[in-house]
Design a protein around this motif. Structure first.
Motif, PDB file in Angstrom:
ATOM      1  N   TYR A  65      38.347  25.078  82.178  1.00 22.15           N
ATOM      2  CA  TYR A  65      37.271  24.543  81.366  1.00 22.15           C
ATOM      3  C   TYR A  65      37.951  23.714  80.414  1.00 22.15           C
ATOM      4  O   TYR A  65      37.198  22.406  79.962  1.00 22.15           O
ATOM      5  N   GLY A  66      39.073  23.628  79.959  1.00 20.88           N
ATOM      6  CA  GLY A  66      39.683  22.831  78.850  1.00 20.88           C
ATOM      7  C   GLY A  66      40.118  21.547  79.789  1.00 20.88           C
ATOM      8  O   GLY A  66      39.980  20.525  79.129  1.00 20.88           O
ATOM      9  N   PHE A  67      40.561  21.473  81.037  1.00 16.90           N
ATOM     10  CA  PHE A  67      40.713  20.289  81.647  1.00 16.90           C
ATOM     11  C   PHE A  67      39.332  19.517  81.842  1.00 16.90           C
ATOM     12  O   PHE A  67      39.318  18.444  81.800  1.00 16.90           O
ATOM     13  N   SER A  68      38.405  20.259  82.081  1.00 17.88           N
ATOM     14  CA  SER A  68      37.111  19.682  82.221  1.00 17.88           C
ATOM     15  C   SER A  68      36.745  18.913  81.066  1.00 17.88           C
ATOM     16  O   SER A  68      35.975  17.738  81.142  1.00 17.88           O
ATOM     17  N   ARG A  69      37.081  19.451  79.961  1.00 24.08           N
ATOM     18  CA  ARG A  69      36.648  18.634  78.656  1.00 24.08           C
ATOM     19  C   ARG A  69      37.401  17.721  78.198  1.00 24.08           C
ATOM     20  O   ARG A  69      37.079  16.626  77.706  1.00 24.08           O
ATOM     21  N   ILE A  70      38.757  17.582  78.866  1.00 19.87           N
ATOM     22  CA  ILE A  70      39.580  16.434  78.539  1.00 19.87           C
ATOM     23  C   ILE A  70      39.033  15.407  79.484  1.00 19.87           C
ATOM     24  O   ILE A  70      38.928  14.197  79.406  1.00 19.87           O
ATOM     25  N   TYR A  71      38.652  15.709  80.683  1.00 27.23           N
ATOM     26  CA  TYR A  71      38.009  14.705  81.523  1.00 27.23           C
ATOM     27  C   TYR A  71      36.759  13.837  80.757  1.00 27.23           C
ATOM     28  O   TYR A  71      36.839  12.845  80.836  1.00 27.23           O
ATOM     29  N   ASP A  72      35.931  14.677  80.001  1.00 27.44           N
ATOM     30  CA  ASP A  72      34.888  13.968  79.431  1.00 27.44           C
ATOM     31  C   ASP A  72      35.542  13.145  78.401  1.00 27.44           C
ATOM     32  O   ASP A  72      34.799  12.537  78.078  1.00 27.44           O
ATOM     33  N   PHE A  73      36.488  13.962  77.493  1.00 28.31           N
ATOM     34  CA  PHE A  73      36.821  13.018  76.382  1.00 28.31           C
ATOM     35  C   PHE A  73      37.580  11.645  76.895  1.00 28.31           C
ATOM     36  O   PHE A  73      37.350  10.768  76.268  1.00 28.31           O
ATOM     37  N   LYS A  74      38.222  11.700  77.958  1.00 26.81           N
ATOM     38  CA  LYS A  74      38.879  10.562  78.616  1.00 26.81           C
ATOM     39  C   LYS A  74      37.660   9.546  78.777  1.00 26.81           C
ATOM     40  O   LYS A  74      38.219   8.263  78.623  1.00 26.81           O
ATOM     41  N   ALA A  75      37.012   9.880  79.518  1.00 27.11           N
ATOM     42  CA  ALA A  75      35.750   8.993  79.994  1.00 27.11           C
ATOM     43  C   ALA A  75      34.494   8.781  78.864  1.00 27.11           C
ATOM     44  O   ALA A  75      33.709   7.565  79.282  1.00 27.11           O
ATOM     45  N   GLY A  76      34.486   9.537  77.970  1.00 29.63           N
ATOM     46  CA  GLY A  76      33.604   9.309  77.198  1.00 29.63           C
ATOM     47  C   GLY A  76      32.174   9.680  77.689  1.00 29.63           C
ATOM     48  O   GLY A  76      31.131   8.955  77.420  1.00 29.63           O
ATOM     49  N   THR A  77      32.297  10.790  78.493  1.00 28.26           N
ATOM     50  CA  THR A  77      30.974  11.022  79.208  1.00 28.26           C
ATOM     51  C   THR A  77      30.661  12.416  78.883  1.00 28.26           C
ATOM     52  O   THR A  77      31.001  13.126  77.965  1.00 28.26           O
ATOM     53  N   GLN A 132      19.391  10.842  79.721  1.00 30.55           N
ATOM     54  CA  GLN A 132      19.327  10.476  78.342  1.00 30.55           C
ATOM     55  C   GLN A 132      20.245   9.191  77.828  1.00 30.55           C
ATOM     56  O   GLN A 132      20.372   9.050  76.530  1.00 30.55           O
ATOM     57  N   GLY A 133      20.707   8.887  79.073  1.00 27.24           N
ATOM     58  CA  GLY A 133      21.570   7.510  78.926  1.00 27.24           C
ATOM     59  C   GLY A 133      23.034   7.886  78.720  1.00 27.24           C
ATOM     60  O   GLY A 133      23.777   6.983  78.559  1.00 27.24           O
ATOM     61  N   HIS A 134      23.460   9.017  78.960  1.00 21.87           N
ATOM     62  CA  HIS A 134      24.954   9.506  79.066  1.00 21.87           C
ATOM     63  C   HIS A 134      25.347   9.271  80.597  1.00 21.87           C
ATOM     64  O   HIS A 134      24.675   9.038  81.533  1.00 21.87           O
ATOM     65  N   ARG A 135      26.614   9.342  80.837  1.00 27.79           N
ATOM     66  CA  ARG A 135      27.196   9.142  82.070  1.00 27.79           C
ATOM     67  C   ARG A 135      28.033  10.343  82.435  1.00 27.79           C
ATOM     68  O   ARG A 135      28.164  11.050  81.595  1.00 27.79           O
ATOM     69  N   ILE A 136      28.325  10.482  83.629  1.00 24.77           N
ATOM     70  CA  ILE A 136      29.179  11.615  84.195  1.00 24.77           C
ATOM     71  C   ILE A 136      30.275  11.337  84.796  1.00 24.77           C
ATOM     72  O   ILE A 136      30.277  10.123  85.576  1.00 24.77           O
ATOM     73  N   ASN A 137      31.294  12.173  84.432  1.00 22.55           N
ATOM     74  CA  ASN A 137      32.745  11.567  85.202  1.00 22.55           C
ATOM     75  C   ASN A 137      32.906  12.331  86.333  1.00 22.55           C
ATOM     76  O   ASN A 137      33.211  13.688  86.539  1.00 22.55           O
ATOM     77  N   PRO A 138      33.049  11.480  87.456  1.00 22.52           N
ATOM     78  CA  PRO A 138      33.099  12.274  88.885  1.00 22.52           C
ATOM     79  C   PRO A 138      34.392  13.074  89.020  1.00 22.52           C
ATOM     80  O   PRO A 138      34.464  13.932  89.738  1.00 22.52           O
TER      81      PRO A 138
END
Length: 361
Positions: A112-124, A199-205
């Motif tokens: 879960y923490g790594f998934s949060r880092i992925y969103d933090f890094k990409a701004g997604t 809603q205008g947000h993006r997803i980090n694949p």
């Protein structure tokens, strides 16, 4: 719709976070086929113990973090060691179960923490993405626990030992409920992704690939384990190596941006010094192994026979639940308490929303 961001960089992420779970499966299958069960202790020694060292150096290597967390860093281990010592004196099996349960919670929270880092890094992601990701990890992990052949055998046997009335219909009913909850939530999670984009947000694949590869590994080994070796080897390789990678990346990045870096941390953080980090981790594992009295067979994947009888997995100590010598009690306290201190520290030093943690990410 998509915005790609990496924890390290493109090549490193595909190696350590996407491909590693499949390599861990291959290593686990090979170990299950060719290694004796005593190899599990060796994997714990060479993979799990060094990743405990990574926690200590990440926690105590920066003066600002020591000053910030001083009280919980001191009080927590004292309470944990005391509780483990008393628990092993009065109820060793309870201690073993506590360590196992916290280990699994710790593992799913790492993903879960790594998934949060992925969103933090990409701004997604949206404001609610963190809650959905947390629920996804809990549901996928515990569905595996409830329905897989490997884990069903364990919890059914345990409930029988507690005199809980069970039959095939009850177990099948639990499986059906668990699969139903999981499938329904996956549909809800997909709906969350669609709503996030609208809603205008993006997803980090990369986050989705990472979660997919992680849970593919866990589900695969939970269905195809014919001995504990497959699960223990594959799980520990993925969990331990990924943790070491993120710690090394963190201290390298933060050391270049922060004052008050201790000498050892500064030496490890220098470019091209990953081998120093690895060597210190292995040295720590050797010292810890001798301190708690590991058998010599633990150093060679069970393939080197020194004619020393092997009873059980040292980190669990389940078979010695009737009486202990003073040294047995000390060794088991060290093994269990060090693991719990590792889980305890990680529960508050890795908050991705913390701006000080973001400095190193």
């Amino acid at each position: 719709m998509f915005q790609t961001g990496y924890i390290l960089n493109r090549r490193a992420d595909f190696l350590w976070f996407i491909t590693l779970p499949f390599l861990a499966i291959a290593a686990g299958l090979a170990g299950q086929k060719w290694l004796p069960i005593t190899a599990a202790a060796s994997v714990g020694l060479w993979i799990t113990t060094p990743h405990h060292f990574a926690t200590w150096i990440r926690t105590f290597g920066f003066r600002d973090e020591w000053q910030r967390w001083r009280l919980p860093l001191i009080v927590g281990p004292v309470l944990i060691f005391t509780a483990i010592w008393l628990g092993l004196t009065w109820s060793p099996l309870t201690v073993a179960m506590l360590v196992m349960l916290w280990d699994h919670q710790h593992s799913l929270m790492q993903q879960y923490g790594f998934s949060r880092i992925y969103d933090f890094k990409a701004g997604t992601g949206s404001a609610s993405t963190a809650r959905f990701d947390l629920a996804l990890n809990w549901i996928l992990y515990f569905n595996m626990f409830f329905v897989s052949p490997y884990w069903t055998q364990i919890w059914v046997m345990e409930l029988f030992s507690w005199k809980v009335p069970l039959n095939a219909a009850v177990v099948q009913g639990i499986h059906w409920v668990s699969w139903t909850i999981t499938i329904v939530f996956l549909v809800i999670y997909l709906g969350h992704l669609v709503r996030t984009v609208r809603q205008g947000h993006r997803i980090n694949p990369m986050k989705l690939l990472f979660l997919g590869s992680s849970y593919f590994m866990w589900y695969f080994i939970a269905w195809f384990s014919t001995s504990p070796l497959l699960y223990m080897i594959a799980h520990r390789i993925m969990h331990g190596v990924q943790y070491d990678v993120i710690v090394y990346s963190y201290i390298q990045r933060k050391a270049g941006k922060t004052k008050g870096v201790r000498r050892l941390m500064a030496e490890i953080a220098r470019p091209g010094r990953a081998y120093v980090f690895i060597l210190f981790g292995l040295l720590y594992a050797l010292v810890f192994a001798f301190l708690v009295g590991n058998e010599l067979t633990d150093f060679g994947l069970g393939l080197l026979n020194f004619n020393i009888p092997y009873d059980s997995l040292p980190e669990l100590g389940i078979k010695h639940v009737v009486s202990f010598s003073k040294y047995d009690l000390f060794a088991l306290t060290m093994i269990n308490a060090v693991a719990l201190v590792h889980y305890y520290y990680d529960s508050f030093i890795w908050k991705v929303r913390d701006t000080k943690v973001q400095t190193g990410l």
